[in-house]
Scaffold this motif. Structure first.
Motif, PDB file in Angstrom:
ATOM      1  N   MET A 175       3.829  -8.539   4.415  1.00  0.00           N
ATOM      2  CA  MET A 175       3.626  -7.564   5.488  1.00  0.00           C
ATOM      3  C   MET A 175       4.427  -6.291   5.197  1.00  0.00           C
ATOM      4  O   MET A 175       3.901  -5.181   5.296  1.00  0.00           O
ATOM      5  CB  MET A 175       4.072  -8.196   6.813  1.00  0.00           C
ATOM      6  CG  MET A 175       3.532  -7.544   8.048  1.00  0.00           C
ATOM      7  SD  MET A 175       1.753  -7.357   8.012  1.00  0.00           S
ATOM      8  CE  MET A 175       1.234  -8.952   8.576  1.00  0.00           C
ATOM      9  N   ILE A 176       5.676  -6.471   4.788  1.00  0.00           N
ATOM     10  CA  ILE A 176       6.529  -5.303   4.485  1.00  0.00           C
ATOM     11  C   ILE A 176       5.961  -4.510   3.306  1.00  0.00           C
ATOM     12  O   ILE A 176       6.030  -3.291   3.284  1.00  0.00           O
ATOM     13  CB  ILE A 176       7.973  -5.773   4.163  1.00  0.00           C
ATOM     14  CG1 ILE A 176       8.644  -6.291   5.427  1.00  0.00           C
ATOM     15  CG2 ILE A 176       8.803  -4.652   3.550  1.00  0.00           C
ATOM     16  CD1 ILE A 176       9.975  -6.987   5.178  1.00  0.00           C
ATOM     17  N   MET A 177       5.365  -5.229   2.354  1.00  0.00           N
ATOM     18  CA  MET A 177       4.917  -4.569   1.122  1.00  0.00           C
ATOM     19  C   MET A 177       3.478  -4.066   1.190  1.00  0.00           C
ATOM     20  O   MET A 177       2.944  -3.608   0.183  1.00  0.00           O
ATOM     21  CB  MET A 177       5.073  -5.542  -0.060  1.00  0.00           C
ATOM     22  CG  MET A 177       6.515  -5.925  -0.334  1.00  0.00           C
ATOM     23  SD  MET A 177       7.598  -4.517  -0.660  1.00  0.00           S
ATOM     24  CE  MET A 177       7.029  -4.051  -2.294  1.00  0.00           C
ATOM     25  N   GLY A 178       2.837  -4.162   2.346  1.00  0.00           N
ATOM     26  CA  GLY A 178       1.539  -3.483   2.465  1.00  0.00           C
ATOM     27  C   GLY A 178       0.334  -4.347   2.775  1.00  0.00           C
ATOM     28  O   GLY A 178      -0.807  -3.906   2.574  1.00  0.00           O
ATOM     29  N   ALA A 179       0.537  -5.567   3.259  1.00  0.00           N
ATOM     30  CA  ALA A 179      -0.615  -6.421   3.572  1.00  0.00           C
ATOM     31  C   ALA A 179      -1.548  -5.765   4.596  1.00  0.00           C
ATOM     32  O   ALA A 179      -2.774  -5.959   4.534  1.00  0.00           O
ATOM     33  CB  ALA A 179      -0.140  -7.783   4.083  1.00  0.00           C
ATOM     34  N   GLN A 180      -0.975  -4.985   5.500  1.00  0.00           N
ATOM     35  CA  GLN A 180      -1.825  -4.332   6.518  1.00  0.00           C
ATOM     36  C   GLN A 180      -2.780  -3.326   5.871  1.00  0.00           C
ATOM     37  O   GLN A 180      -3.919  -3.165   6.311  1.00  0.00           O
ATOM     38  CB  GLN A 180      -0.965  -3.621   7.576  1.00  0.00           C
ATOM     39  CG  GLN A 180      -0.308  -4.547   8.560  1.00  0.00           C
ATOM     40  CD  GLN A 180      -1.317  -5.321   9.414  1.00  0.00           C
ATOM     41  OE1 GLN A 180      -2.478  -4.963   9.530  1.00  0.00           O
ATOM     42  NE2 GLN A 180      -0.856  -6.410   9.991  1.00  0.00           N
ATOM     43  N   ASP A 181      -2.319  -2.647   4.816  1.00  0.00           N
ATOM     44  CA  ASP A 181      -3.202  -1.698   4.112  1.00  0.00           C
ATOM     45  C   ASP A 181      -4.369  -2.451   3.461  1.00  0.00           C
ATOM     46  O   ASP A 181      -5.503  -1.976   3.454  1.00  0.00           O
ATOM     47  CB  ASP A 181      -2.429  -0.939   3.027  1.00  0.00           C
ATOM     48  CG  ASP A 181      -1.348  -0.048   3.613  1.00  0.00           C
ATOM     49  OD1 ASP A 181      -1.461   0.333   4.798  1.00  0.00           O
ATOM     50  OD2 ASP A 181      -0.385   0.245   2.886  1.00  0.00           O
ATOM     51  N   LEU A 182      -4.056  -3.624   2.907  1.00  0.00           N
ATOM     52  CA  LEU A 182      -5.112  -4.426   2.272  1.00  0.00           C
ATOM     53  C   LEU A 182      -6.115  -4.891   3.321  1.00  0.00           C
ATOM     54  O   LEU A 182      -7.331  -4.838   3.112  1.00  0.00           O
ATOM     55  CB  LEU A 182      -4.502  -5.640   1.554  1.00  0.00           C
ATOM     56  CG  LEU A 182      -3.446  -5.346   0.479  1.00  0.00           C
ATOM     57  CD1 LEU A 182      -2.927  -6.651  -0.116  1.00  0.00           C
ATOM     58  CD2 LEU A 182      -3.988  -4.429  -0.599  1.00  0.00           C
ATOM     59  N   ARG A 183      -5.577  -5.321   4.444  1.00  0.00           N
ATOM     60  CA  ARG A 183      -6.440  -5.797   5.530  1.00  0.00           C
ATOM     61  C   ARG A 183      -7.362  -4.668   6.015  1.00  0.00           C
ATOM     62  O   ARG A 183      -8.555  -4.876   6.237  1.00  0.00           O
ATOM     63  CB  ARG A 183      -5.571  -6.308   6.675  1.00  0.00           C
ATOM     64  CG  ARG A 183      -6.359  -6.835   7.831  1.00  0.00           C
ATOM     65  CD  ARG A 183      -5.463  -7.320   8.932  1.00  0.00           C
ATOM     66  NE  ARG A 183      -6.267  -7.451  10.139  1.00  0.00           N
ATOM     67  CZ  ARG A 183      -5.921  -8.097  11.209  1.00  0.00           C
ATOM     68  NH1 ARG A 183      -4.778  -8.691  11.255  1.00  0.00           N
ATOM     69  NH2 ARG A 183      -6.702  -8.164  12.244  1.00  0.00           N
ATOM     70  N   ARG A 184      -6.775  -3.481   6.164  1.00  0.00           N
ATOM     71  CA  ARG A 184      -7.556  -2.325   6.622  1.00  0.00           C
ATOM     72  C   ARG A 184      -8.654  -1.989   5.597  1.00  0.00           C
ATOM     73  O   ARG A 184      -9.794  -1.702   5.956  1.00  0.00           O
ATOM     74  CB  ARG A 184      -6.614  -1.132   6.820  1.00  0.00           C
ATOM     75  CG  ARG A 184      -7.120  -0.095   7.795  1.00  0.00           C
ATOM     76  CD  ARG A 184      -6.056   0.940   8.160  1.00  0.00           C
ATOM     77  NE  ARG A 184      -4.846   0.339   8.705  1.00  0.00           N
ATOM     78  CZ  ARG A 184      -3.628   0.386   8.156  1.00  0.00           C
ATOM     79  NH1 ARG A 184      -3.423   1.024   7.024  1.00  0.00           N
ATOM     80  NH2 ARG A 184      -2.596  -0.186   8.741  1.00  0.00           N
ATOM     81  N   PHE A 233     -18.352 -12.712   1.289  1.00  0.00           N
ATOM     82  CA  PHE A 233     -16.896 -12.759   1.477  1.00  0.00           C
ATOM     83  C   PHE A 233     -16.528 -13.358   2.824  1.00  0.00           C
ATOM     84  O   PHE A 233     -17.186 -13.096   3.829  1.00  0.00           O
ATOM     85  CB  PHE A 233     -16.304 -11.342   1.398  1.00  0.00           C
ATOM     86  CG  PHE A 233     -16.448 -10.691   0.056  1.00  0.00           C
ATOM     87  CD1 PHE A 233     -15.566 -10.989  -0.968  1.00  0.00           C
ATOM     88  CD2 PHE A 233     -17.469  -9.783  -0.172  1.00  0.00           C
ATOM     89  CE1 PHE A 233     -15.701 -10.388  -2.211  1.00  0.00           C
ATOM     90  CE2 PHE A 233     -17.616  -9.180  -1.408  1.00  0.00           C
ATOM     91  CZ  PHE A 233     -16.734  -9.475  -2.432  1.00  0.00           C
ATOM     92  N   HIS A 234     -15.426 -14.102   2.810  1.00  0.00           N
ATOM     93  CA  HIS A 234     -14.838 -14.597   4.050  1.00  0.00           C
ATOM     94  C   HIS A 234     -13.352 -14.265   3.982  1.00  0.00           C
ATOM     95  O   HIS A 234     -12.723 -14.454   2.938  1.00  0.00           O
ATOM     96  CB  HIS A 234     -15.023 -16.109   4.182  1.00  0.00           C
ATOM     97  CG  HIS A 234     -14.466 -16.662   5.457  1.00  0.00           C
ATOM     98  ND1 HIS A 234     -15.198 -16.709   6.620  1.00  0.00           N
ATOM     99  CD2 HIS A 234     -13.243 -17.173   5.749  1.00  0.00           C
ATOM    100  CE1 HIS A 234     -14.452 -17.237   7.582  1.00  0.00           C
ATOM    101  NE2 HIS A 234     -13.255 -17.519   7.087  1.00  0.00           N
ATOM    102  N   LEU A 235     -12.818 -13.753   5.079  1.00  0.00           N
ATOM    103  CA  LEU A 235     -11.402 -13.380   5.105  1.00  0.00           C
ATOM    104  C   LEU A 235     -10.620 -14.317   6.014  1.00  0.00           C
ATOM    105  O   LEU A 235     -11.012 -14.558   7.162  1.00  0.00           O
ATOM    106  CB  LEU A 235     -11.247 -11.933   5.607  1.00  0.00           C
ATOM    107  CG  LEU A 235      -9.811 -11.437   5.778  1.00  0.00           C
ATOM    108  CD1 LEU A 235      -9.056 -11.420   4.452  1.00  0.00           C
ATOM    109  CD2 LEU A 235      -9.803 -10.047   6.419  1.00  0.00           C
ATOM    110  N   SER A 236      -9.513 -14.827   5.481  1.00  0.00           N
ATOM    111  CA  SER A 236      -8.565 -15.593   6.307  1.00  0.00           C
ATOM    112  C   SER A 236      -7.203 -14.948   6.153  1.00  0.00           C
ATOM    113  O   SER A 236      -6.851 -14.488   5.059  1.00  0.00           O
ATOM    114  CB  SER A 236      -8.447 -17.036   5.821  1.00  0.00           C
ATOM    115  OG  SER A 236      -9.670 -17.697   5.896  1.00  0.00           O
ATOM    116  N   GLU A 237      -6.450 -14.926   7.232  1.00  0.00           N
ATOM    117  CA  GLU A 237      -5.046 -14.556   7.128  1.00  0.00           C
ATOM    118  C   GLU A 237      -4.256 -15.849   7.079  1.00  0.00           C
ATOM    119  O   GLU A 237      -4.484 -16.749   7.889  1.00  0.00           O
ATOM    120  CB  GLU A 237      -4.619 -13.716   8.335  1.00  0.00           C
ATOM    121  CG  GLU A 237      -4.827 -12.244   8.111  1.00  0.00           C
ATOM    122  CD  GLU A 237      -4.181 -11.402   9.189  1.00  0.00           C
ATOM    123  OE1 GLU A 237      -3.704 -10.322   8.866  1.00  0.00           O
ATOM    124  OE2 GLU A 237      -4.165 -11.835  10.354  1.00  0.00           O
TER     125      GLU A 237
END
Ligand code: FES
Length: 158
Positions: free
Chosen positions: A90-99, A118-122
């Motif tokens: 999360m600190i290193m940019g997971a939100q950018d990847l998710r976006r 594609f299927h996305l899981s967190e």
């Protein structure tokens, strides 16, 4: 009676694993995992198959399969993107990847793309924090990701 069956290869794997267990009914996890490796998900029919194989009731298998989030209880896309959502990633940019995934493929966690690709899981920490942020794509880890690196990885899947 279930219509599901392991392939010959999976049946051999099952027998091989079973030979290492003192009791067959302790094999719930590997038996379900073999189903998921074969089909991509664990159907109710496959749960009946596993129950028969392990001398369990279908509801016992269902309770087990629904407890562990790693089991897909619905068909998912050809490519399963597991995006780590824990602290280092999360600190290193997971939100950018998710976006980026939302903007390009149009899916949020728990969703499958309309083309079924594609299927996305967190998911929680995958033990690769030193390579944060990371995804697992069909169980292959991709670490130290940037949006550009992820873009290239996903383009190779198309
Ligand atoms: S926090 Fe993402 S792999 Fe550990």
């Amino acid at each position: 009676m279930s219509k599901f069956k392991y392939t010959e290869e999976k049946e051999k794997e099952f027998q091989n694993i079973a030979s290492k267990y003192p009791k067959i009914d302790a094999m719930m996890l590997p038996a379900l995992w073999l189903v998921q490796e074969q089909e991509g998900w664990v159907s109710p029919d496959a749960m009946v198959f596993v129950a028969d194989k392990l001398n369990k009731t279908p509801i016992e298998v269902y309770e087990f399969a629904t407890f562990y989030t790693m089991f897909n209880l619905k068909p998912i896309g050809t490519y399963h993107i597991e995006l780590c959502k824990t602290l280092s990633c999360m600190i290193m940019g997971a939100q950018d990847l998710r976006r980026f995934i939302k903007d390009t493929i149009g899916i949020e966690p728990g969703q499958t793309s309309s083309d079924g690709k594609f299927h996305l899981s967190e998911v929680e920490c995958q033990g690769a924090c030193g390579g944060a942020p990371m995804i697992a794509l069909n169980h292959t880890y991709h670490e130290n990701l940037t949006v550009d690196k992820l873009k290239n990885i996903l383009e190779e899947c198309k």
